[in-house]
Design a protein around this motif. Structure first.
Motif, mmCIF file in Angstrom:
data_model
loop_
_atom_site.group_PDB
_atom_site.id
_atom_site.type_symbol
_atom_site.label_atom_id
_atom_site.label_comp_id
_atom_site.label_asym_id
_atom_site.label_seq_id
_atom_site.Cartn_x
_atom_site.Cartn_y
_atom_site.Cartn_z
ATOM 1 N N ASN A 184 0.835 -1.203 0.000
ATOM 2 C CA ASN A 184 0.000 0.000 0.000
ATOM 3 C C ASN A 184 0.875 1.261 0.000
ATOM 4 O O ASN A 184 0.622 2.218 -0.722
ATOM 5 N N HIS A 243 -6.935 9.118 0.292
ATOM 6 C CA HIS A 243 -6.614 10.279 1.129
ATOM 7 C C HIS A 243 -7.100 11.559 0.451
ATOM 8 O O HIS A 243 -6.298 12.344 -0.063
ATOM 9 N N ASP A 265 -5.855 4.365 5.369
ATOM 10 C CA ASP A 265 -5.243 3.194 4.715
ATOM 11 C C ASP A 265 -5.736 1.893 5.341
ATOM 12 O O ASP A 265 -6.051 0.931 4.637
ATOM 13 N N HIS A 269 -3.029 5.186 -5.075
ATOM 14 C CA HIS A 269 -4.154 5.135 -4.130
ATOM 15 C C HIS A 269 -4.398 6.468 -3.421
ATOM 16 O O HIS A 269 -5.505 6.735 -2.970
HETATM 17 FE FE LIG Z 1 -1.975 5.650 2.027
#
Ligand SMILES: [Fe+2]
Ligand code: FES
Length: 368
Positions: A155, A166, A283, A161
């Protein structure tokens, strides 16, 4: 999971002088304690008499004392006293535990979990900024997640991502079409430059001898250390270091350190910590729900695309470490759970034989 790397065991602050501390790492039980010189020691937790859990005992005369029948073990793992023996009885040579090399740094006790001789060990990740002037390091923060550590590592190595997971941080105007990948000694690095900066500004930053480029990136060092830098300007850098402790296949404890060269006032520590913890929570929500729980061991059960290059680089290195014979055979461990107490082999196993506990099962390497 892989032996022969440095793993965080516990925070320095939780390791006092009279009580040992337990830790589970790579699915095995460990005990940490301090001797009277304050030196930390990390041993296999299973007493070789009849399986007592040493971390439930005490620390006396520089030894950890088994709570079951009082056998005492010093920091080198050797049994020093068996109370039920007469005074001149000899302690059996087999009465020894694996003792691991230890380093205490950044407010964390680390152990090298493996048997490589000193000169061959991958190094513990060095946080260069930690003691630098005009940088402020944080105390360690522990983040727990109900997930496999490799999922968390991957991750962090995934730049795509951020925009979705976020939303407050967004993508920092990074130029995602020009990601830069670099091979490191024990890892892979990915860096994305900021869109709006021209080359001259970047060169100036270098000429000024300021650390970091301008943009954001992440890298890994070994299987379990993740570094993320956000360089908003030459005087505005945040670097996050995750020292990941794979507890077992479903749990991970992250020992998280932040270093920054802005917001240097101590009263900013709490808000910097809160920002980071909130980002981590975003996350964790995703990582804990990934399926399957553990990263697939083949590339055909996922579709890897551009942006996943660093993940691919990480997996390539994991394969190399597997070929060296360092990968733990988790299926074999699962199969024998409750029947066999394993110990991660320590360097001492290269010097003497006749160990009571079975070494943790390993996948066959290229040479075997
Ligand atoms: Fe992250
Ligand atoms: S089990 Fe530890 S002393 Fe007996």
């Amino acid at each position: 999971m892989y032996i022969n790397f440095w793993y965080p065991i516990c925070e320095s602050a939780e390791l006092g002088s009279d009580a040992p501390v337990s830790a589970q790492v790579l699915g095995t039980q460990l005990v940490a304690f301090r001797d009277s010189d304050s030196a930390p020691h990390v041993l296999s937790n299973t007493c070789v008499h009849r399986g007592g859990s040493l971390s439930k005992g005490l620390v006396t005369d520089d030894c950890v004392v088994c709570p079951y029948h009082g056998w005492r073990y010093s920091g080198d793992g050797k049994c020093q006293l068996i109370p039920s023996f007469g005074d001149d009885s000899k302690i059996p040579a087999r009465a020894k535990l694996d003792s691991y090399p230890v380093q205490e740094k950044y407010g964390i006790v680390f152990a090298f979990l493996g048997d490589l001789p000193e000169g061959e060990r991958p190094p513990l990740y060095e946080i260069e900024q930690f003691n630098r002037d005009s940088w402020r390091p944080s105390a360690p923060v522990i983040i727990e997640l109900q997930a496999y550590y490799q999922r968390s590592m991957e991750n962090g190595l995934d730049p795509v991502h951020n925009e979705f997971v976020h939303p407050l941080q967004g993508n920092l105007s990074l130029n995602m079409d020009a990601l830069e990948f670099t091979d490191l000694d024990w890892g892979t690095k990915l860096y994305a430059y900021m869109d709006q900066l021209d080359k001259d500004a970047l060169e100036l930053a270098h000429l000024q001898g300021k650390p970091g480029e301008l943009g954001a990136g992440s890298s890994h060092h070994g299987p379990n250390t993740l570094i993320t830098s956000i360089d908003l300007s030459v005087d505005n850098n945040f670097t996050q270091i995750f020292f990941e402790q794979p507890v077992d296949e479903n749990h991970t404890r992250i020992f998280f350190i932040n270093v920054r060269n802005c917001m240097l006032e101590p009263d900013k520590d709490e808000s910097v910590k809160n920002i980071n913890v909130n980002i981590a929570a975003e996350d964790i929500r995703i990582i804990e729900a990934l399926s399957p729980v553990r990263t697939p061991d083949t590339t055909t059960k996922e579709i890897l695309i551009g942006g996943d290059e660093c993940v691919v680089g990480y997996r390539k290195l994991l394969k190399e470490w597997e070929q060296r014979g360092w990968r733990v055979d988790m299926a074999a461990m699962r199969e024998n759970e409750g029947d066999i107490a394993y110990a991660i082999p320590s360097p001492g196993r290269r010097e003497s034989g006749n160990w009571v506990l079975d070494p943790i099962p390993l996948m066959p390497g290229a040479g075997s």
